[in-house]
Design an enzyme around this catalytic site. Structure first.
Site, short mmCIF file in Angstrom:
data_model
loop_
_atom_site.label_atom_id
_atom_site.label_comp_id
_atom_site.label_asym_id
_atom_site.label_seq_id
_atom_site.Cartn_x
_atom_site.Cartn_y
_atom_site.Cartn_z
N HIS A 236 -40.93 -49.03 13.30
CA HIS A 236 -40.94 -50.15 12.36
C HIS A 236 -39.53 -50.65 12.01
CE1 HIS A 236 -45.05 -49.16 12.30
NE2 HIS A 236 -45.08 -48.35 11.25
N ASP B 32 -42.23 -41.58 12.59
CA ASP B 32 -43.33 -42.34 11.99
C ASP B 32 -42.88 -43.75 11.59
OD1 ASP B 32 -46.06 -42.40 11.12
OD2 ASP B 32 -45.37 -42.30 9.04
C1 BG6 Z 1 -47.75 -46.41 9.66
C2 BG6 Z 1 -47.33 -45.00 9.36
O1 BG6 Z 1 -47.26 -46.80 10.91
O2 BG6 Z 1 -47.24 -47.27 8.67
C3 BG6 Z 1 -47.78 -44.60 7.98
O3 BG6 Z 1 -47.88 -44.12 10.31
C4 BG6 Z 1 -47.32 -45.61 6.95
O4 BG6 Z 1 -47.27 -43.34 7.66
C5 BG6 Z 1 -47.70 -47.01 7.38
O5 BG6 Z 1 -47.95 -45.29 5.73
C6 BG6 Z 1 -47.11 -48.04 6.44
O6 BG6 Z 1 -47.65 -49.28 6.74
P1 BG6 Z 1 -47.73 -50.39 5.61
O7 BG6 Z 1 -48.24 -51.58 6.33
O8 BG6 Z 1 -48.68 -49.87 4.59
O9 BG6 Z 1 -46.36 -50.54 5.07
#
Ligand code: BG6
EC number: 1.1.1.49
Length: 491
Positions: free
Chosen positions: A241, A236
């Site tokens: 990321h 995830d």
């Molecule tokens: C998403 C995930 O890619 O990113 C989620 O699937 C997570 O689980 C989210 O909560 C977090 O994104 P941000 O922009 O809120 O940090």
């Protein structure tokens, strides 16, 4: 130049992502005048809705940023008038052919560009892409498709998905989103590195002791258990990321700012990395906890999660880049849900000053006296450099202090959401912030072996209480490489 029209079809229009991110981002772009004069937004989903019901649903999600308050209501009305709905099955060519007729009507014979945003579960990506490409592609302009992870669960399934999509689309038509690449401070990473003389010379194993990439959420996976349990935190957050941030952080200077040049450098970094070893990963899962009279449910208490699930909601990993610049430097990643705080940071710890003259003058121990550079992606965006400084006065005492670039004070304008940047780039055909297929393959190759082993060996995650700092295992992993985790939000 012939006047062109743009239609944006959000497939899966009633889903969470569409409501929370996509429609609000489209509206913000409209407010800023970034959308072409002639654009329409279509919501596509199975539910039967009228145009007005869709507009009503969208209007409830729209807000104006502080600097977009002028005429906010009028702008919203103008935007909503451009929104339409088409109900259809995701695998029905006829339903997409009907969409095509409606799109054509709006396009009025002009040069027509079409953007599809697939805000749907991955198991129906290919159906939709097939129907849209066969029956609802533009005949005289471009057709592009934005897809968002999960792109498979491992190298194999991801490769399979790529091959299936490429039966109907060319690589140029596919825009794979990793929304972290649209975050302001992630975009700024390259600016920081390549437009300042003072950082780049230090950017290597000669001066950097370790790099930490930290993601923390202070809430659990409630409500998303069905999705999350199939994937877990490594897929995830880490494989995409955090790894994307790592690639931008560690890549060599690209030949130019062109998308292909940047993405090629990122692929090189990923391909220079060793796949994650099982002994270099620690997994955890949150358990129920009561605090201040409130009780928080554990991961497996979620009714959508199997009772004996071993899916990690926390992971820490140590990764290495086998190239001349980074040989031996640990890149430590940590990501977790239901922790004590929310934030995302890149923390760079520099080496000790050799033969430090001021060893005896530190109030704290020398280990804390090394320089650190912290790039705080969120919340409260900022960049700070920890330096040592003489405490003013007659004595000679050193103190650590921060050179601090706090965005909120320096740039009071609200920062646009990542999805605004990414949607605009997709409309403009700018691919720099999207994931190329070879990049995706390289990313999966790094994590697939360890993910397989974790699952095959049924490794039991270390439990940690909801709202805590996560499992102690993460500290053992770091200390194996002589690293101490920095504290989120702390200099
Ligand atoms: C998403 C995930 O890619 O990113 C989620 O699937 C997570 O689980 C989210 O909560 C977090 O994104 P941000 O922009 O809120 O940090």
């Amino acid at each position: 130049k012939e006047e062109s029209t743009l239609s944006i079809t959000v497939v899966g229009a009633s889903g969470d992502l569409a409501k929370k991110k996509i429609f609000p981002a489209l509206f913000a772009l409209f407010y800023e005048g970034c959308l072409p004069q002639e654009f329409t937004v279509f919501g596509y989903a199975r539910t039967k809705l009228t145009h007005d019901e869709l507009r009503d649903m969208i209007s409830r999600t729209l807000t104006c940023r502080i600097d977009q308050r002028e005429n906010c209501g009028d702008k919203m009305d103008q935007f909503l008038k451009r929104c339409f709905y088409h109900s259809g099955q995701y695998n029905s060519e006829e339903d997409f052919a009907e969409l095509n007729i409606k799109l054509k009507e709006k396009e009025g014979g002009k040069l027509a560009n079409r953007l599809y945003y697939l805000s749907i579960p991955p198991n129906i990506f290919v159906d939709v892409v097939k129907c849209a490409s066969l029956r609802a592609s533009s005949t005289n302009g471009w057709t592009r498709v934005i897809v968002e992870k999960p792109f498979g669960r491992d190298s194999e399934s991801s490769g399979e998905l790529t091959r299936s999509l490429k039966q109907y689309l060319t690589e140029e038509q596919i825009f794979r989103i990793d929304h972290y690449l649209g975050k302001e401070l992630v975009e700024n990473l390259s600016v920081l590195r390549f437009s300042n003389l003072v950082f780049e010379p230090l950017w290597s194993r000669n001066y950097i002791r370790n790099v930490q990439l930290i993601f923390s959420e202070d809430f659990g996976t409630e409500g998303r258990g069905g999705y999350f349990d199939q994937y877990g935190i490594i897929r995830d957050i880490m494989q995409n990321h955090l790894l994307q941030i790592l690639a931008l952080f560690a890549m060599e200077t690209p030949v130019s700012l062109d998308a292909e040049d940047i993405r090629s450098e990122k692929v090189k970094v990923l391909r220079s990395m060793k796949p994650l070893l099982l002994e270099d990963v620690v997994v955890g899962q949150y358990k129920g906890h009561s605090k201040g009279g409130k009780s928080y449910q554990g991961y497996t208490d979620d009714p959508t999660v199997p009772n004996h699930s071993l899916t990690p909601t926390f992971a820490a990993a140590a990764m290495f880049i086998n190239n001349a610049r980074w040989d031996g430097v640990p890149f430590l990643m940590k990501a977790g849900n239901a922790l004590h705080t929310r934030g995302a940071e890149i923390r760079v710890q520099f080496r000790h000053v050799p033969g430090n003259l001021y060893k005896k003058s530190f109030a704290t121990n020398l280990d804390n006296a090394t320089n650190a550079l912290v790039i705080r992606v969120q919340p409260d965006e900022g960049i700070y450099l920890r330096i040592n400084n003489k405490v003013p006065g007659l004595g000679m005492r050193l103190d650590r202090s921060d050179l601090n670039l706090l965005y909120r004070s320096r740039y009071p304008r609200e920062i646009p959401d990542a999805y605004e940047r990414l949607l605009l780039d997709a409309i403009e055909g700018e691919r720099r912030l999207f994931i190329r297929s070879d990049e995706l393959d390289a990313a999966w190759d790094l994590f697939t072996p360890a993910l397989k082993e974790l699952e095959e060996m049924k490794i039991v995650p270390e439990l940690y209480p909801y709202g805590s700092r996560g499992p102690v295992g993460a500290h053992y992993l770091a200390s194996k490489y002589n690293v101490r985790w920095g504290d989120l939000g702390d200099a």
